[in-house]
Design an enzyme around this catalytic site. Structure first.
Site, PDB file in Angstrom:
ATOM      1  N   ASP A   1      48.565 -12.045 -17.786  1.00 39.33           N
ATOM      2  CA  ASP A   1      49.761 -12.423 -17.041  1.00 39.33           C
ATOM      3  C   ASP A   1      49.469 -12.298 -15.560  1.00 39.33           C
ATOM      4  OD1 ASP A   1      51.229 -12.914 -19.217  1.00 39.33           O
ATOM      5  OD2 ASP A   1      52.445 -11.095 -19.130  1.00 39.33           O
TER       6      ASP A   1
ATOM      7  N   LYS B   1      51.861 -18.776 -13.651  1.00 42.46           N
ATOM      8  CA  LYS B   1      53.304 -18.820 -13.819  1.00 42.46           C
ATOM      9  C   LYS B   1      53.907 -18.795 -12.434  1.00 42.46           C
ATOM     10  CE  LYS B   1      56.303 -16.229 -16.905  1.00 42.46           C
ATOM     11  NZ  LYS B   1      56.254 -15.059 -17.782  1.00 42.46           N
TER      12      LYS B   1
ATOM     13  N   MET C   1      63.544  -7.610 -13.422  1.00 42.01           N
ATOM     14  CA  MET C   1      63.747  -9.018 -13.031  1.00 42.01           C
ATOM     15  C   MET C   1      65.113  -9.217 -12.374  1.00 42.01           C
ATOM     16  SD  MET C   1      62.139 -10.881 -16.359  1.00 42.01           S
ATOM     17  CE  MET C   1      62.871  -9.843 -17.580  1.00 42.01           C
TER      18      MET C   1
HETATM   19  N1  SAH Z   1      56.654  -5.891 -20.007  1.00 40.07           N
HETATM   20  C1  SAH Z   1      56.875  -5.398 -18.679  1.00 40.07           C
HETATM   21  C2  SAH Z   1      58.075  -6.051 -18.030  1.00 40.07           C
HETATM   22  C3  SAH Z   1      57.926  -7.521 -17.819  1.00 40.07           C
HETATM   23  S1  SAH Z   1      59.265  -8.237 -17.003  1.00 40.07           S
HETATM   24  C4  SAH Z   1      56.992  -3.883 -18.714  1.00 40.07           C
HETATM   25  O1  SAH Z   1      57.155  -3.305 -19.782  1.00 40.07           O
HETATM   26  O2  SAH Z   1      56.898  -3.270 -17.654  1.00 40.07           O
HETATM   27  C5  SAH Z   1      58.718  -8.187 -15.343  1.00 40.07           C
HETATM   28  C6  SAH Z   1      59.537  -7.197 -14.550  1.00 40.07           C
HETATM   29  O3  SAH Z   1      59.043  -5.895 -14.760  1.00 40.07           O
HETATM   30  C7  SAH Z   1      59.452  -7.384 -13.066  1.00 40.07           C
HETATM   31  O4  SAH Z   1      60.377  -8.357 -12.632  1.00 40.07           O
HETATM   32  C8  SAH Z   1      59.852  -6.022 -12.564  1.00 40.07           C
HETATM   33  O5  SAH Z   1      61.246  -5.851 -12.612  1.00 40.07           O
HETATM   34  C9  SAH Z   1      59.268  -5.113 -13.608  1.00 40.07           C
HETATM   35  N2  SAH Z   1      57.973  -4.543 -13.212  1.00 40.07           N
HETATM   36  C10 SAH Z   1      56.790  -4.801 -13.781  1.00 40.07           C
HETATM   37  N3  SAH Z   1      55.840  -4.046 -13.220  1.00 40.07           N
HETATM   38  C11 SAH Z   1      56.416  -3.290 -12.277  1.00 40.07           C
HETATM   39  C12 SAH Z   1      55.950  -2.306 -11.370  1.00 40.07           C
HETATM   40  N4  SAH Z   1      54.670  -1.951 -11.315  1.00 40.07           N
HETATM   41  N5  SAH Z   1      56.847  -1.741 -10.543  1.00 40.07           N
HETATM   42  C13 SAH Z   1      58.151  -2.081 -10.594  1.00 40.07           C
HETATM   43  N6  SAH Z   1      58.638  -3.001 -11.427  1.00 40.07           N
HETATM   44  C14 SAH Z   1      57.796  -3.603 -12.264  1.00 40.07           C
END
Ligand code: SAH
Length: 595
Positions: free
Chosen positions: A350, A372, A487
């Protein structure tokens, strides 16, 4: 207020082309100042009597005609007469190289200060109005370091280390991406303003740099709060800016190493990602070949693979591993995911998977990063599916779908498993490995205990964006609830509105829902566990304003609830505070790995 001791300098990049710089002195430093001045396109004038002993570097430059030597003692009037005609003869900057003990130094310094001429006197910070940085230059890329007088050796060491940590060819990549950006802007402008005027511009090569957006002019502008604004697939208005936003996302998300290796093929792929609004009619359509299909096409960083038809001669089905890669820091990978990375034939990552994790991929393994970008999430996903099927089902390879955080938490992991099953991958050839989710790691690394006795007894993980960009139903308030919104930051204003008032949604007003008080503490955590982690602590009432003011640094999430103030006491009267950097694992490393 900033005190004398913690005041820093205003760092700026001056355009010195054709400026006149006066250099006073004839020692090696004078030679080096002349060199720096010339590199910036300025015209140095050396003032020294004919009898002075010239450093050989200076002599060489004078001989080559690069430096003009006025064979005389310095005279006060030189400052106001040797400069460019355009500025009535005032010189643009002065370098005094004879040191603070020379009485001439303080005399020239005060004269310059009085006349607002920038002046630099070696080893005499109190006589300078500017100082030079320790710099690293690679093509158009320049990096400058200052310790603000705490030590030039230290600054130079830090600069060397920063430079050494950068991938090779980054300067070339900057140049290439800069050209690409201009080209997209020009093509979009052509398509929008009509072919005729564009053709004239193209023929004369007269694109007005001022005509585009102004981001280029100033590197201090961080990603704006709207950088991650949601663009839906049928958002026609946004179509014209898609390619430029895709480029911004490439710059934001691609690992630097990958950016540094950007190839002509990548550039063409970015250009083809979306046709310009009227590419077919455009006089310049040949430089932006419109994609033959109305759908955005190349979504992978190398040429996209297509699923070959199911054939009896294909090898035994390989394996598809959906692996969570944690929130960002490579130490937060599970051993299972690490092993999967080591054993993969192909890794489909991703765009959110950070470079520190991709750095663990063995060199022989092929990696593709999802392209993406706003408005094409579905198409990007389809292309990844096709590549995974082609490699695993048709070629018997081990494919690792590396997903940020946990694959089943807003990562479309469930949909992927269903898709692979429906497309001929046996259930036992699909493995899902968990990952530490950002939803729980980000609060932890921001010092927010998601649950704590007498503070919070439940955690709710929600999304701020529903399917097709619609707002999902907002959760109700409970004092002991910690809500984490993923998100969500691109539509923070709307979200706050929904949480704190009964807004009408699809003709229905949900009056039963308990509203969140606007003074509920909250925290925005961005790039949790990455070196550039940032935490903004505020309240629901101010969070939108804080994000607007501070800009956005994706990916980020929002934590709401009194847990945000369980271990943090806000300063009275402060609307928000910003904390930079990630130290969560360093402290631990210092203890277990003493130097
Ligand atoms: N599967 C992922 C989430 C995917 S959706 C998980 O479990 O973390 C993507 C969202 O995850 C982003 O829009 C943000 O809100 C959050 N996100 C992902 N990585 C992040 C990080 N390192 N710090 C803060 N928010 C994060």
């Amino acid at each position: 207020m900033t005190t004398e001791t913690d005041a820093t300098s205003l760092l700026a990049a001056f355009n010195c082309r054709d400026n006149i710089h006066l250099v006073i002195g004839t020692n090696p430093l004078a030679a080096s100042r002349c060199g720096q001045s010339l590199k910036a396109g300025a015209r140095p004038i050396l003032i020294a009597p004919e009898t002075a002993e010239l450093h050989y570097g200076l002599a060489k430059r004078i001989e080559a005609g690069e430096v003009t030597w006025h064979k005389k003692e310095f005279h006060d009037n030189d400052l106001l007469t040797l400069g460019r005609e355009e500025v009535d003869g005032v010189v643009d900057a002065v370098f005094v190289t004879s040191g603070p003990r020379d009485p001439l130094s303080s005399h020239i310094s005060s004269l310059c200060k009085r006349n607002r001429i920038p002046v630099n006197v070696v080893d005499a910070p109190h006589l300078c109005t500017f100082s030079l940085l320790s710099t690293h230059t690679d093509g158009p890329l320049q990096i400058g370091v200052t310790t603000n007088g705490r030590g030039c050796k230290l600054a130079s060491r830090i600069r060397r280390d920063v430079a050494a940590s950068l991938p090779p060819n980054l300067g070339v990549a900057c140049a290439r991406l800069g050209q690409l950006r201009r080209r997209i802007q020009q093509e979009d402008r052509v398509a929008l303003t009509g072919a005729a005027s564009a053709q004239t511009q193209a023929e004369t090569g007269s694109y007005d740099a001022d005509d585009g957006d102004h981001e280029d002019a100033d590197d201090s502008v961080d990603q704006s709060a709207s950088f991650n604004r949601l663009v839906t697939e049928d958002d026609a208005d946004a179509a014209k800016t898609r390619r430029i936003r895709w480029l911004s996302q490439v710059c934001e998300y691609w690992p630097l190493k990958r950016l540094a290796a950007i190839s002509d093929e990548d550039v063409e792929a970015v250009l083809r990602s979306y046709p310009t609004p009227d590419a077919h009619d455009s006089a310049l359509s040949h430089i932006a070949p419109a994609s033959p299909s109305p759908h955005p096409s190349p979504l992978l960083s190398s040429s996209s693979a297509s699923a070959s038809p199911f054939s009896p001669s294909r090898p035994k089905c390989g394996l598809i591993i959906l692996a969570g890669s944690g929130p960002g820091h490579p130490d937060l990978l599970t051993r299972a995911t690490h092993k999967a990375i080591q054993s993969a034939d192909l890794i489909l990552a991703d765009k959110l998977v950070p470079s520190a994790v991709l750095d663990l991929v063995p060199r022989r393994t092929q990696v593709r990063i999802a392209r993406k970008f706003p408005g094409n999430a579905d198409a990007a996903q389809e292309e990844l599916h096709a590549a995974a099927l082609a490699a695993a089902r048709d070629q018997g390879q081990v494919v690792v779908r590396l997903k940020q955080g946990d694959p089943f938490l807003y990562g479309r992991g469930g949909e992927e498993v269903a898709y692979f099953r429906a497309n001929g991958v046996p259930a036992d050839r699909i493995v899902v490995l968990p990952g530490l989710t950002s939803a729980l790691c980000a609060p932890l690394f921001a010092g927010v205990p998601a649950t704590m006795r007498d503070v919070a007894d439940q955690v709710l993980v929600c999304t701020g964006t529903g399917k097709k960009g619609r707002a999902p139903d907002p959760p109700g308030y409970r004092a002991a609830r910690t809500a984490v919104f993923l998100m969500a930051l691109h539509r923070i204003e709307g979200l706050v509105e929904e949480l704190t008032s009964h807004v009408e949604r699809e003709g229905h007003k949900d009056e039963e829902r308990v509203l969140w008080p606007r003074d509920t503490p909250c925290a925005v955590v961005e790039r949790a566990s990455c070196p550039d982690q940032r935490v903004i602590r505020t309240t629901l009432g101010f969070v939108a304003q804080a994000i607007e003011a501070e800009g956005s640094r994706p990916p980020g999430l929002l934590i709401v609830g009194r847990a945000c103030e369980a271990l943090f006491t806000p300063e009275k009267g402060r609307m928000w505070t910003v904390e930079e950097g990630f130290r969560g694992l360093d402290v631990w490393e210092e203890v277990v790995l003493p130097a």
